[in-house]
Write a protein that holds these residues in place. Sequence first.
Motif, short mmCIF file in Angstrom:
data_model
loop_
_atom_site.label_atom_id
_atom_site.label_comp_id
_atom_site.label_asym_id
_atom_site.label_seq_id
_atom_site.Cartn_x
_atom_site.Cartn_y
_atom_site.Cartn_z
N SER A 156 0.83 -1.21 0.00
CA SER A 156 0.00 0.00 0.00
C SER A 156 0.86 1.26 0.00
CB SER A 156 -0.91 0.01 1.24
OG SER A 156 -1.74 -1.12 1.27
N THR A 157 1.94 1.23 0.78
CA THR A 157 2.79 2.42 0.91
C THR A 157 3.50 2.75 -0.40
OG1 THR A 157 3.16 1.98 3.26
CG2 THR A 157 4.75 3.40 2.16
N LYS A 160 1.19 4.27 -2.92
CA LYS A 160 0.88 5.67 -2.64
C LYS A 160 1.94 6.60 -3.24
CE LYS A 160 -1.66 4.96 1.68
NZ LYS A 160 -1.62 5.10 3.16
N ILE A 161 3.18 6.17 -3.18
CA ILE A 161 4.28 6.98 -3.72
C ILE A 161 4.22 7.04 -5.24
CG2 ILE A 161 6.80 6.91 -4.08
CD1 ILE A 161 6.14 8.14 -1.47
N SER A 164 -0.03 8.99 -9.44
CA SER A 164 -0.11 10.43 -9.66
C SER A 164 -0.95 10.69 -10.92
CB SER A 164 1.29 11.03 -9.84
OG SER A 164 1.91 10.48 -11.00
N VAL A 186 -6.55 -1.29 -3.01
CA VAL A 186 -5.64 -0.14 -2.86
C VAL A 186 -5.70 0.75 -4.11
CG1 VAL A 186 -3.23 0.59 -2.59
CG2 VAL A 186 -4.12 -1.33 -1.25
N GLU A 189 -8.78 2.76 -3.86
CA GLU A 189 -8.65 3.77 -2.81
C GLU A 189 -7.81 4.96 -3.28
OE1 GLU A 189 -6.83 4.17 1.75
OE2 GLU A 189 -6.69 2.28 0.65
N LEU A 190 -6.76 4.68 -4.05
CA LEU A 190 -5.86 5.74 -4.53
C LEU A 190 -6.36 6.41 -5.80
CD1 LEU A 190 -2.43 3.95 -3.95
CD2 LEU A 190 -3.53 5.66 -2.49
N LEU A 334 6.74 9.65 4.22
CA LEU A 334 5.44 8.99 4.30
C LEU A 334 5.42 7.95 5.41
CD1 LEU A 334 2.60 8.58 3.10
CD2 LEU A 334 3.62 6.98 1.47
#
Length: 487
Positions: A156-157, A160-161, A164, A186, A189-190, A334
């Motif tokens: 997940s982390t 996130k990075i 975009s 995920v 969600e993003l 983060l």
Amino acid sequence: MQRAAALVRRGCSPRTPGPWGRSQSSAAAEASAVLKGEMELELQRGIKKPFTEVIRANIGDAQAMGQQPITFLRQVMALCTYPNLLNSPSFPEDAKKRARRILQACGGNSLGSYSASQGVNCIREDVAAYITRRDGGVPADPDNIYLTTGASDGISTILKILVSGGGKSRTGVMIPIPQYPLYSAVISELDAIQVNYYLDEENCWALNVNELRRAVREAKDHCDPKVLCIINPGNPTGQVQSRKCIEDVIHFAWEEKLFLLADEVYQDNVYSPDCGFHSFKKVLYEMGPEYSSNVELASFHSTSKGYMGECGYRGGYMEVINLHPEIKGQLVKLLSVRLCPPVSGQAAMDIVVNPPVPGEESFEQFSREKESVLGNLAKKAKLTEDLFNQVPGIHCNPLQGAMYAFPRIFIPAKAVEAAQAHKMAPDMFYCMKLLEETGICVVPGSGFGQREGTYHFRMTILPPVEKLKTVLQKVKDFHIKFLEKYA
């Protein structure tokens, strides 16, 4: 089935992915889990059922299914949790040595203190040493190791990075179908774009690079594909990718400038004598500097699977290589927001990567227990494959690795119509019927994704051998009756 249909109406059912793989997380597992919980309560109240217990064959929770913990791991964890035991003669010296090393690296010599956001330094060093040993000397830098709350947290982390953009420039994330639903959840969600590529069921769920090319080509009209996720060994499909396949995938990622995510949590779970685990990191380096210096890769491991089965500790790590220094700085920022992963989980991860070695007091017992777990899993994988393939209307590919079977099931047209009447996916209808009539809880294939017109379910192979035989026989009997009823 009325209760199951009500769950579906409340939204506990698989949702259909939108255009170009944009997906909501499937809730197929949720519906069966809710119904399973209700049935367990009813059995406790003495309400009569066609079965005496609900068998949870839906999740890979080894110790919940009766697998015994590895003694050495629990000894070290006990010592770390209650250091007064370090004076006890009941614990071996090699366990005490590891516990002291971990505690000395913790603030106040206590697991109850925060660690650095990237994880306890000495544990990251042990993870790097483990990767170097595993990969035959390919170096690993502790600075590239991030300890995580299970592998899921790392996945997940890093996503996130990487996500975009907007509109057609929104990040596309390529995931295998069938997939582990964490990925679609995920991605949703993003607000990224899910790009599906299909594993080849007719070829033991192999990954075909031509299919990757198709997926990227079609996705480029609608998003910017940047990330390629691989699960090896596979969940839910249980395949182990060949070295040649991994080389082809790395070359493809290099060509398309894709960031590789290698989910390798089942790396210890390889059962077929014709297969072996090859880490993406090792193959990447052996392909030469043109690849090893340029392909961005994050790989993941966990305490939850393998021979350990320590799901509850939520221990894991990710190794991230070739990440741009500025992006790496953002990743550390983060991670610092969540302070640190559970330090007890970090300690459990340390024991996985730093087990007893020949000459140490605990080595023989540790080796016996590890081989017993993995040997039993190999037997259960073969047993499951063989018994499923004896049932008319069920086909199961070889279970080369991981902890699951993902058999393909034939569902007659009348059963498909009945499912539609209940507003259910056909395999959801099948799995709910199986649960209601046998007490066996499995997850429909529509919860993981599958080619249209095919139906599957995922079942863990973790139950003890005798209980697994009972489960398989009940599934066989149910399936035959199901075919007769809806013929």
